[in-house]
Structures are given as structure tokens and as C-alpha cells.
Design an enzyme around this catalytic site. Structure first.
Site, mmCIF file in Angstrom:
data_model
loop_
_atom_site.group_PDB
_atom_site.id
_atom_site.type_symbol
_atom_site.label_atom_id
_atom_site.label_comp_id
_atom_site.label_asym_id
_atom_site.label_seq_id
_atom_site.Cartn_x
_atom_site.Cartn_y
_atom_site.Cartn_z
ATOM 1 N N GLY A 201 0.912 -1.330 -0.176
ATOM 2 C CA GLY A 201 -0.121 0.058 0.073
ATOM 3 C C GLY A 201 0.723 1.242 -0.113
ATOM 4 O O GLY A 201 2.124 1.347 -0.271
ATOM 5 N N ASN A 202 0.227 2.403 0.109
ATOM 6 C CA ASN A 202 0.958 3.585 0.291
ATOM 7 C C ASN A 202 0.223 4.609 1.531
ATOM 8 O O ASN A 202 -0.731 4.243 1.866
ATOM 9 C CB ASN A 202 0.957 4.374 -1.154
ATOM 10 C CG ASN A 202 -0.542 4.692 -1.555
ATOM 11 O OD1 ASN A 202 -1.102 5.329 -1.155
ATOM 12 N ND2 ASN A 202 -0.712 3.970 -2.490
ATOM 13 N N ARG A 203 0.814 5.626 1.720
ATOM 14 C CA ARG A 203 0.633 6.678 2.633
ATOM 15 C C ARG A 203 -0.818 7.825 2.439
ATOM 16 O O ARG A 203 -0.889 8.294 3.090
ATOM 17 C CB ARG A 203 1.790 7.168 3.434
ATOM 18 C CG ARG A 203 2.434 6.266 4.263
ATOM 19 C CD ARG A 203 3.857 7.174 4.648
ATOM 20 N NE ARG A 203 3.332 8.109 5.353
ATOM 21 C CZ ARG A 203 4.245 9.166 5.356
ATOM 22 N NH1 ARG A 203 5.312 9.242 4.622
ATOM 23 N NH2 ARG A 203 3.979 10.511 6.126
#
Ligand code: CTP
Length: 409
Positions: A201-203
Site C-alpha cells: 500500500g501507500n500512505r
């Protein structure tokens, strides 16, 4: 413009002092109408000093000027913050046993409320039914946010921060210059599953995309928000009768949802952070250490969603991309611009919104700083400030492209 700020009896009343300050700073005339209970939290002199206007709670003051209806009739906007469960119930029933109640009944102005209460009270079926009724009548409900509550509990019930209430209030006063625009906005970050419990995932928090949706709706647009893994309290910022929310977890789901929305949308904004790669295989059971050795996860490239939308676009459809760059990748300002120009051209989008991100910048922050690149590769706008303020600038840049598209079709 004339704004009435209703303050009811909750601990968050102290935060509304800041709300009143912000509305005055934006050039508006503010009259505060507290309830008797609200004055237990913040006293009358504070409201008079901060609003620079007389403050009263009673329908029997200033009878000569029929203050109990005049305030509502003269208001361009009414904001109730905090709005307790009790006041929400009274609003729903049309009870007018104090000045705030009569003012609310006597107005035709838009009404915005920021609920604040204990999580149990918020979840109670009567409060939920009241909220639904008010929403149905066109009252804008902002929040509540999830977080710490008075007494050490936590859950949904915190009043949304005064800066966000001010943004939403100012947007309600804004001209409806996007009426008729159907816009699809993706927001958040995709998650590509590795096994049932893990993902790549990413932030991205989704805040910028939610701010775009809220701003577009406030300016009269019909919005489809495609939300990729956005936390409930952030998504609460998109609660608006003109915003339809669809959930999409992975890049493939997002691609499908955007393609679907593209059929009717006049404009599309890809604010979501899409994973460039996904695992080739998704394990159906949790990978454990006993599965043997350190796992090697083979990746395959995800389709470029925005490039696909550009290829399939109808005439006049406006497409906006985002580019998040770390200064380390981009080098100096010149190199950042050159990279952004190449990216805009590669994707074929009409506008590319470029922002710098990093360990401390961009993602979870409330503020953002962007530049907007146009079709000619020139910077058509820059913006910094709250994500809502940035959203306004992006939509200002989009609007002329949409109207030009309309006249050419
Ligand atoms: N995007 C997309 N589909 C992908 C990857 C990105 O639609 N598979 C969109 C993003 O939503 C954004 C724009 O493309 O609007 C730019 O995303 P970004 O991650 O900055 O660009 P990349 O194509 O991943 O390029 P690079 O890895 O070189 O930065």
C-alpha cells in the site's frame, strides 16, 4: 455576508471561538447565538468580544427589532457548531424555545451543523434518524470526527476542527459556478493483497481527494467519489447530498469504477495514489514463517488507469492527473518541472497537479502545496494552504476547460 454561528452546550464550544475568528477574518459579519448551556462552557463576553456584535440567548431581548426572526431572515448562512444531540433533535422537530431555535425556523439560508457528542449518543437510532431527516431537508452535516472524547472515551463524536468548518462554511457561500458539472474523483491509496492479511500500500490518506469532492459539491457539481481505503473520519468530510461514494480497494477495482464513472462524467480527477505493481499471485492462506524461507514476492505492473481514461475519452471530457514527487527524485525545482512536463505528456491529461511529498510532507498533513501544469506545459496555477484551498484552485483551473468543452460539443 451575514453568518449566524449557533453554539450549543458541548465542551467543543471553546473551539468555535476560533471558528468565529476565521469567518470574521474572511470578511464576514458574524452574529453568535449561544444556547444557555453553551454559556456554561464559554461566557457571553467572549462571544461579544470575538464577534464584535451583541450576543443574547433570549427571544425576549431586542423585541422592537423582532430579533428572534430577524437574525434568521437576514442570515446568508447559519452554522451550528458544536451541535449537540439535544439541539439536533430540536431542529428536527422544529422546536423554537430559545433564540437559536427561532432563528433556525425563520431562515431560508443554508444551514451547516457540526455535531459533537458522545459516541453512544451519536450512534443512537434517534440521533441517526434525526440526522437523516435534516440531511434530507438539505442541512449540511459536517462530521463528527472519530477521536478522543470528553471523559477519555474515544469514537465518533468529536467536533470537526474549526478550520474545516470554516472551509465548509465559506464554500457554502461560494458561487455555484460548477452547477451542471458531473465529476468523478478518485482518492486515497490502493492496496494490493499479498495474502488475506497483508498488502502493498501507500500512505495516501485521501484528504486531498475528499477536499476536492467537497469543494466541487459546494460549488454545485454532481460528484462521484471513488474512495480507495479512506479512513471513516476523513471520508466524513465528503458527506454531502451531491456526493455519491463508491469504494474501490485495489488498482483493478479502481480502474473498473473509474471506467464506469467515465461513461457519464464531464470531468475526471485521478487524485488516488495507485500502486504501480501488484503481486502476481495472491496467497489464499496467510503466509507464515513455516511456509519456508524468506518469501520472494513477484510483481506485475498494474494498468495505468488515467492513461486508459485519456485513450477512451469522449470529446470535451476533461481529465486531471496528480503527480506526487519526492524532492530527492525530482532534484531541484527545474528538474521537478521537467519531470512533471514529461509525466503530463506521457499520460495525456489536460491538467497535472504536482505536489512534493516526503516523510514529513503531503500525505497525512492537512496542508498541501501544489502547482498545476496545463496542456501547454506551463504552470497555470499554484496553491498552498489547506487541502480545501488547494482543491478550490484546482477546480478553478478545471472550470474553463469544462465550459470550453461544453461549447465545442
Ligand atoms: N496513475 C494511474 N494508474 C497507475 C499509476 C498512476 O492512473 N497505475 C495516476 C495517478 O492517479 C496520478 C498519475 O497517474 O493521477 C500520476 O501518478 P504517479 O504515481 O505520480 O505516476 P507514475 O505513472 O507512477 O510515474 P512514476 O512512477 O514515474 O512517478
Amino acid at each position: 455576508m451575514n453568518i449566524v454561528v449557533g453554539v450549543t452546550g458541548g465542551i467543543a464550544a471553546y473551539k468555535s471561538v476560533q471558528l468565529v475568528r476565521l469567518l470574521i477574518k474572511a470578511g464576514h459579519e458574524v452574529t453568535v447565538v449561544p444556547t444557555e448551556d453553551a454559556l456554561r462552557f464559554v461566557g457571553l463576553p467572549t462571544w461579544e468580544a470575538i464577534s464584535r456584535n451583541p450576543v443574547t440567548t433570549s427571544v425576549h431581548d431586542d423585541v422592537a427589532r423582532v430579533r428572534h426572526v430577524a437574525l434568521g431572515q437576514g442570515a446568508d448562512l447559519i452554522v451550528v457548531a458544536p451541535a449537540t444531540a439535544n439541539t439536533i433533535a430540536k431542529m428536527t422537530a422544529g422546536i423554537a424555545d430559545n433564540l437559536l431555535g427561532t432563528t433556525l425556523l425563520a431562515t431560508e439560508a443554508p444551514v451547516l451543523i457540526a455535531p459533537a457528542m458522545h459516541a453512544e449518543m451519536w450512534r443512537h437510532p434517534s440521533t441517526q434518524a434525526n440526522i437523516e431527516t435534516l440531511q434530507h431537508r438539505g442541512v449540511r452535516i459536517l462530521g463528527p470526527a472519530v477521536g478522543e472524547l470528553a471523559g477519555g472515551d474515544s469514537g465518533p463524536g468529536r467536533m470537526v476542527e474549526p478550520e474545516d468548518i470554516a472551509d465548509a462554511a465559506l464554500a457554502l457561500l461560494a458561487p455555484k459556478d460548477l452547477a451542471g458539472l458531473r465529476i468523478a474523483i478518485s482518492a486515497g491509496g490502493t492496496r494490493e493483497p499479498i495474502d488475506p492479511v497483508r498488502y502493498l500500500g501507500n500512505r495516501s490518506s485521501g484528504r486531498q481527494g475528499v477536499a476536492l469532492a467537497a469543494e466541487a459539491a459546494a460549488r454545485g457539481a454532481e460528484v462521484t467519489l471513488i474512495a480507495a481505503n479512506i479512513a471513516g473520519d476523513v471520508l466524513a468530510g465528503a458527506r454531502h447530498p451531491s456526493i455519491r461514494i463508491r469504494q474501490a480497494g485495489t488498482a483493478s477495482e479502481l480502474a473498473l469504477a473509474m471506467a464506469d464513472a467515465a461513461e457519464t462524467a464531464d470531468a475526471m480527477v485521478m487524485a488516488a495514489a495507485v500502486a504501480d505493481y501488484r503481486p502476481v499471485e495472491v496467497a489464499h492462506r496467510k503466509l507464515t514463517k513455516e511456509s519456508g524461507g524468506i518469501p520472494v514476492i513477484e510483481l506485475v505492473e498494474n494498468e495505468d488507469i488515467v492513461a486508459g481514461l485519456v485513450r477512451a475519452r469522449r470529446e470535451g471530457q476533461v481529465i486531471v492527473g496528480f503527480a506526487a514527487e519526492t524532492p530527492e527524485t525530482a532534484g531541484d525545482e527545474e528538474e521537478l518541472l521537467a519531470r512533471a512536463r514529461r509525466k503530463r505528456q506521457r499520460k495525456g491529461v489536460d491538467l497535472l497537479v504536482v505536489n512534493e511529498v516526503g516523510w514529513e510532507r503531503g500525505f497525512e498533513a492537512g496542508e498541501n502545496e501544489v502547482m498545476v501544469l496545463g496542456r501547454d506545459g506551463l504552470v497555470t496555477a499554484t496553491a498552498s494552504g489547506s487541502k480545501r484551498a488547494v482543491a478550490a484552485v484546482v477546480l478553478d483551473a478545471l472550470r474553463p476547460l469544462w465550459t470550453a468543452g461544453r461549447t465545442s460539443v
